[in-house]
Design a protein around this motif. Structure first.
Motif, PDB file in Angstrom:
ATOM      1  N   THR A   1      23.056 -36.966 122.052  1.00 14.99           N
ATOM      2  CA  THR A   1      22.195 -36.776 120.885  1.00 14.99           C
ATOM      3  C   THR A   1      21.394 -35.504 121.060  1.00 14.99           C
ATOM      4  OG1 THR A   1      22.008 -39.161 120.516  1.00 14.99           O
ATOM      5  CG2 THR A   1      20.307 -37.764 119.521  1.00 14.99           C
ATOM      6  N   ILE A   2      21.340 -34.712 119.999  1.00 15.64           N
ATOM      7  CA  ILE A   2      20.541 -33.485 119.988  1.00 15.64           C
ATOM      8  C   ILE A   2      19.650 -33.482 118.760  1.00 15.64           C
ATOM      9  CG2 ILE A   2      22.231 -32.122 121.259  1.00 15.64           C
ATOM     10  CD1 ILE A   2      23.042 -30.866 118.495  1.00 15.64           C
ATOM     11  N   LYS A   3      18.626 -32.659 118.809  1.00 15.29           N
ATOM     12  CA  LYS A   3      17.771 -32.407 117.646  1.00 15.29           C
ATOM     13  C   LYS A   3      17.747 -30.902 117.440  1.00 15.29           C
ATOM     14  CE  LYS A   3      14.863 -36.436 118.041  1.00 15.29           C
ATOM     15  NZ  LYS A   3      13.536 -36.998 117.897  1.00 15.29           N
ATOM     16  N   PHE A   4      17.823 -30.490 116.174  1.00 10.79           N
ATOM     17  CA  PHE A   4      17.733 -29.065 115.894  1.00 10.79           C
ATOM     18  C   PHE A   4      16.950 -28.823 114.615  1.00 10.79           C
ATOM     19  CE2 PHE A   4      21.725 -30.468 113.994  1.00 10.79           C
ATOM     20  CZ  PHE A   4      21.754 -29.842 112.757  1.00 10.79           C
ATOM     21  N   SER A   5      16.316 -27.671 114.567  1.00 16.51           N
ATOM     22  CA  SER A   5      15.498 -27.264 113.427  1.00 16.51           C
ATOM     23  C   SER A   5      16.377 -26.688 112.321  1.00 16.51           C
ATOM     24  CB  SER A   5      14.493 -26.202 113.875  1.00 16.51           C
ATOM     25  OG  SER A   5      13.841 -25.640 112.753  1.00 16.51           O
ATOM     26  N   THR A   6      15.963 -26.920 111.091  1.00 20.19           N
ATOM     27  CA  THR A   6      16.661 -26.333 109.947  1.00 20.19           C
ATOM     28  C   THR A   6      15.888 -25.140 109.384  1.00 20.19           C
ATOM     29  OG1 THR A   6      15.568 -27.825 108.397  1.00 20.19           O
ATOM     30  CG2 THR A   6      17.700 -28.537 109.296  1.00 20.19           C
ATOM     31  N   ALA A   7      14.862 -24.691 110.091  1.00 21.39           N
ATOM     32  CA  ALA A   7      13.988 -23.625 109.586  1.00 21.39           C
ATOM     33  C   ALA A   7      14.744 -22.359 109.198  1.00 21.39           C
ATOM     34  CB  ALA A   7      12.915 -23.296 110.618  1.00 21.39           C
ATOM     35  N   ASP A   8      15.799 -22.019 109.939  1.00 22.81           N
ATOM     36  CA  ASP A   8      16.542 -20.798 109.642  1.00 22.81           C
ATOM     37  C   ASP A   8      17.794 -21.040 108.809  1.00 22.81           C
ATOM     38  OD1 ASP A   8      14.705 -19.240 111.048  1.00 22.81           O
ATOM     39  OD2 ASP A   8      15.760 -19.546 112.945  1.00 22.81           O
ATOM     40  N   LEU A   9      18.002 -22.278 108.359  1.00 23.12           N
ATOM     41  CA  LEU A   9      19.171 -22.605 107.538  1.00 23.12           C
ATOM     42  C   LEU A   9      18.783 -22.597 106.066  1.00 23.12           C
ATOM     43  CD1 LEU A   9      20.655 -25.585 109.584  1.00 23.12           C
ATOM     44  CD2 LEU A   9      21.032 -23.133 109.885  1.00 23.12           C
ATOM     45  N   LYS A  10      19.749 -22.266 105.233  1.00 18.77           N
ATOM     46  CA  LYS A  10      19.482 -22.204 103.797  1.00 18.77           C
ATOM     47  C   LYS A  10      20.512 -23.027 103.035  1.00 18.77           C
ATOM     48  CE  LYS A  10      17.476 -17.582 103.893  1.00 18.77           C
ATOM     49  NZ  LYS A  10      17.722 -17.077 105.214  1.00 18.77           N
ATOM     50  N   ALA A  11      20.027 -23.814 102.084  1.00 21.59           N
ATOM     51  CA  ALA A  11      20.930 -24.564 101.219  1.00 21.59           C
ATOM     52  C   ALA A  11      21.842 -23.567 100.511  1.00 21.59           C
ATOM     53  CB  ALA A  11      20.139 -25.386 100.203  1.00 21.59           C
ATOM     54  N   GLY A  12      23.117 -23.891 100.447  1.00 17.90           N
ATOM     55  CA  GLY A  12      24.084 -23.008  99.797  1.00 17.90           C
ATOM     56  C   GLY A  12      24.788 -22.051 100.738  1.00 17.90           C
ATOM     57  N   ASP A  13      24.241 -21.835 101.949  1.00 19.70           N
ATOM     58  CA  ASP A  13      24.935 -20.978 102.917  1.00 19.70           C
ATOM     59  C   ASP A  13      26.127 -21.733 103.502  1.00 19.70           C
ATOM     60  OD1 ASP A  13      23.182 -18.931 102.444  1.00 19.70           O
ATOM     61  OD2 ASP A  13      22.309 -18.901 104.450  1.00 19.70           O
ATOM     62  N   ASP A  14      27.053 -20.990 104.090  1.00 17.46           N
ATOM     63  CA  ASP A  14      28.320 -21.537 104.568  1.00 17.46           C
ATOM     64  C   ASP A  14      28.253 -21.849 106.063  1.00 17.46           C
ATOM     65  OD1 ASP A  14      30.963 -22.324 104.459  1.00 17.46           O
ATOM     66  OD2 ASP A  14      31.775 -20.291 104.397  1.00 17.46           O
ATOM     67  N   TYR A  15      28.050 -23.137 106.397  1.00 13.52           N
ATOM     68  CA  TYR A  15      27.969 -23.588 107.784  1.00 13.52           C
ATOM     69  C   TYR A  15      29.124 -24.534 108.084  1.00 13.52           C
ATOM     70  CZ  TYR A  15      23.147 -22.031 107.128  1.00 13.52           C
ATOM     71  OH  TYR A  15      22.031 -21.295 106.834  1.00 13.52           O
ATOM     72  N   SER A  16      29.518 -24.571 109.344  1.00 17.03           N
ATOM     73  CA  SER A  16      30.570 -25.482 109.770  1.00 17.03           C
ATOM     74  C   SER A  16      30.226 -26.079 111.121  1.00 17.03           C
ATOM     75  CB  SER A  16      31.911 -24.747 109.877  1.00 17.03           C
ATOM     76  OG  SER A  16      32.378 -24.386 108.596  1.00 17.03           O
ATOM     77  N   PHE A  17      30.911 -27.166 111.456  1.00 17.23           N
ATOM     78  CA  PHE A  17      30.820 -27.751 112.784  1.00 17.23           C
ATOM     79  C   PHE A  17      32.233 -27.845 113.336  1.00 17.23           C
ATOM     80  CE2 PHE A  17      31.503 -31.369 110.034  1.00 17.23           C
ATOM     81  CZ  PHE A  17      32.341 -32.213 110.749  1.00 17.23           C
ATOM     82  N   PHE A  18      32.340 -27.814 114.654  1.00 15.62           N
ATOM     83  CA  PHE A  18      33.652 -27.863 115.291  1.00 15.62           C
ATOM     84  C   PHE A  18      33.507 -28.280 116.741  1.00 15.62           C
ATOM     85  CE2 PHE A  18      31.946 -23.653 115.875  1.00 15.62           C
ATOM     86  CZ  PHE A  18      32.300 -23.275 117.171  1.00 15.62           C
ATOM     87  N   CYS A  19      34.639 -28.604 117.357  1.00 19.62           N
ATOM     88  CA  CYS A  19      34.691 -28.887 118.795  1.00 19.62           C
ATOM     89  C   CYS A  19      35.184 -27.626 119.483  1.00 19.62           C
ATOM     90  CB  CYS A  19      35.642 -30.056 119.075  1.00 19.62           C
ATOM     91  SG  CYS A  19      35.847 -30.390 120.849  1.00 19.62           S
ATOM     92  N   SER A  20      34.460 -27.174 120.509  1.00 19.13           N
ATOM     93  CA  SER A  20      34.834 -25.928 121.186  1.00 19.13           C
ATOM     94  C   SER A  20      35.711 -26.143 122.425  1.00 19.13           C
ATOM     95  CB  SER A  20      33.577 -25.131 121.573  1.00 19.13           C
ATOM     96  OG  SER A  20      32.827 -25.809 122.554  1.00 19.13           O
ATOM     97  N   PHE A  21      36.122 -27.394 122.713  1.00 22.84           N
ATOM     98  CA  PHE A  21      37.076 -27.625 123.794  1.00 22.84           C
ATOM     99  C   PHE A  21      38.334 -26.816 123.452  1.00 22.84           C
ATOM    100  CE2 PHE A  21      40.298 -29.780 126.264  1.00 22.84           C
ATOM    101  CZ  PHE A  21      39.639 -30.267 127.380  1.00 22.84           C
ATOM    102  N   PRO A  22      38.901 -26.091 124.410  1.00 24.50           N
ATOM    103  CA  PRO A  22      40.032 -25.209 124.094  1.00 24.50           C
ATOM    104  C   PRO A  22      41.147 -25.902 123.299  1.00 24.50           C
ATOM    105  CG  PRO A  22      39.284 -24.786 126.312  1.00 24.50           C
ATOM    106  CD  PRO A  22      38.529 -26.007 125.821  1.00 24.50           C
ATOM    107  N   GLY A  23      41.492 -25.281 122.183  1.00 23.76           N
ATOM    108  CA  GLY A  23      42.558 -25.775 121.330  1.00 23.76           C
ATOM    109  C   GLY A  23      42.143 -26.789 120.283  1.00 23.76           C
ATOM    110  N   HIS A  24      40.931 -27.320 120.357  1.00 19.65           N
ATOM    111  CA  HIS A  24      40.518 -28.377 119.440  1.00 19.65           C
ATOM    112  C   HIS A  24      40.049 -27.862 118.077  1.00 19.65           C
ATOM    113  CE1 HIS A  24      39.883 -31.737 122.668  1.00 19.65           C
ATOM    114  NE2 HIS A  24      41.022 -31.072 122.830  1.00 19.65           N
ATOM    115  N   ILE A  25      39.561 -26.637 118.007  1.00 15.97           N
ATOM    116  CA  ILE A  25      38.995 -26.118 116.761  1.00 15.97           C
ATOM    117  C   ILE A  25      40.003 -26.153 115.609  1.00 15.97           C
ATOM    118  CG2 ILE A  25      39.516 -23.702 117.261  1.00 15.97           C
ATOM    119  CD1 ILE A  25      36.868 -22.968 115.853  1.00 15.97           C
ATOM    120  N   GLY A  26      41.279 -26.096 115.928  1.00 16.98           N
ATOM    121  CA  GLY A  26      42.299 -26.083 114.883  1.00 16.98           C
ATOM    122  C   GLY A  26      42.235 -27.270 113.939  1.00 16.98           C
ATOM    123  N   ILE A  27      41.887 -28.455 114.491  1.00 15.63           N
ATOM    124  CA  ILE A  27      41.814 -29.649 113.632  1.00 15.63           C
ATOM    125  C   ILE A  27      40.466 -30.377 113.701  1.00 15.63           C
ATOM    126  CG2 ILE A  27      44.287 -30.070 113.527  1.00 15.63           C
ATOM    127  CD1 ILE A  27      43.994 -32.153 115.667  1.00 15.63           C
TER     128      ILE A  27
END
Length: 153
Positions: free
Chosen positions: A118-144
């Motif tokens: 579990t993590i906590k992060f601030s949204t202070a620098d994020l803006k509604a409507g901007d293009d954000y994504s999440f992914f797994c950075s384990f090698p080869g996993h980002i594809g799916i």
């Protein structure tokens, strides 16, 4: 189970399963990963009113992190591939995230089957409507293992 809401003479029906994963003031996200290299969600969002988000990643599989580790990395969509590429060089000891990578908005640690983080992060620098994504950075996993993240108005 259906919920019925009455509003100014209108009847609104909504299926519980189709309702968003958050209430108007809920700034908590839970996402599952598995041994089939999948997240259980491809879209994550929280209300733009959230100042801080709590994100929990669960690995519902049984394989160890050395073989099928997963994490969640949040970034601008345009930065995803470069972060994943740099993460491979950073290695498992750094959760496949380059140390002090300023393109990374937030990330969980790398976990294996049966583990959670579990993590906590601030949204202070994020803006509604901007293009954000999440992914797994384990090698080869980002594809799916990826999806979109948004702040909703």
């Amino acid at each position: 189970m259906k919920k019925t809401h009455y509003l100014a003479g209108l009847v609104l029906m909504s299926a519980t399963a189709a309702m968003p994963a958050f209430a108007a003031d809920d700034c908590t996200i839970e996402i599952n990963s598995n041994d089939a290299m999948q997240f259980d969600q491809t879209e994550l969002s929280v209300p733009a009113t959230c100042e801080e988000v709590t994100l929990t990643l669960h690995h519902t599989g049984a394989m160890p992190k050395a073989a099928m580790g997963h994490n969640v990395v949040l970034s601008k969509t345009d930065d995803m591939q470069a972060i994943a590429t740099d993460g491979m060089a950073a290695g498992a000891d750094n959760d496949y995230i380059k140390v002090d990578d300023e393109r990374v908005i937030a990330h969980t640690k790398l976990i294996g089957g049966g583990e959670s983080d579990t993590i906590k992060f601030s949204t202070a620098d994020l803006k509604a409507g901007d293009d954000y994504s999440f992914f797994c950075s384990f090698p080869g996993h980002i594809g799916i293992m990826k999806g979109t993240f948004s702040l909703t108005e």
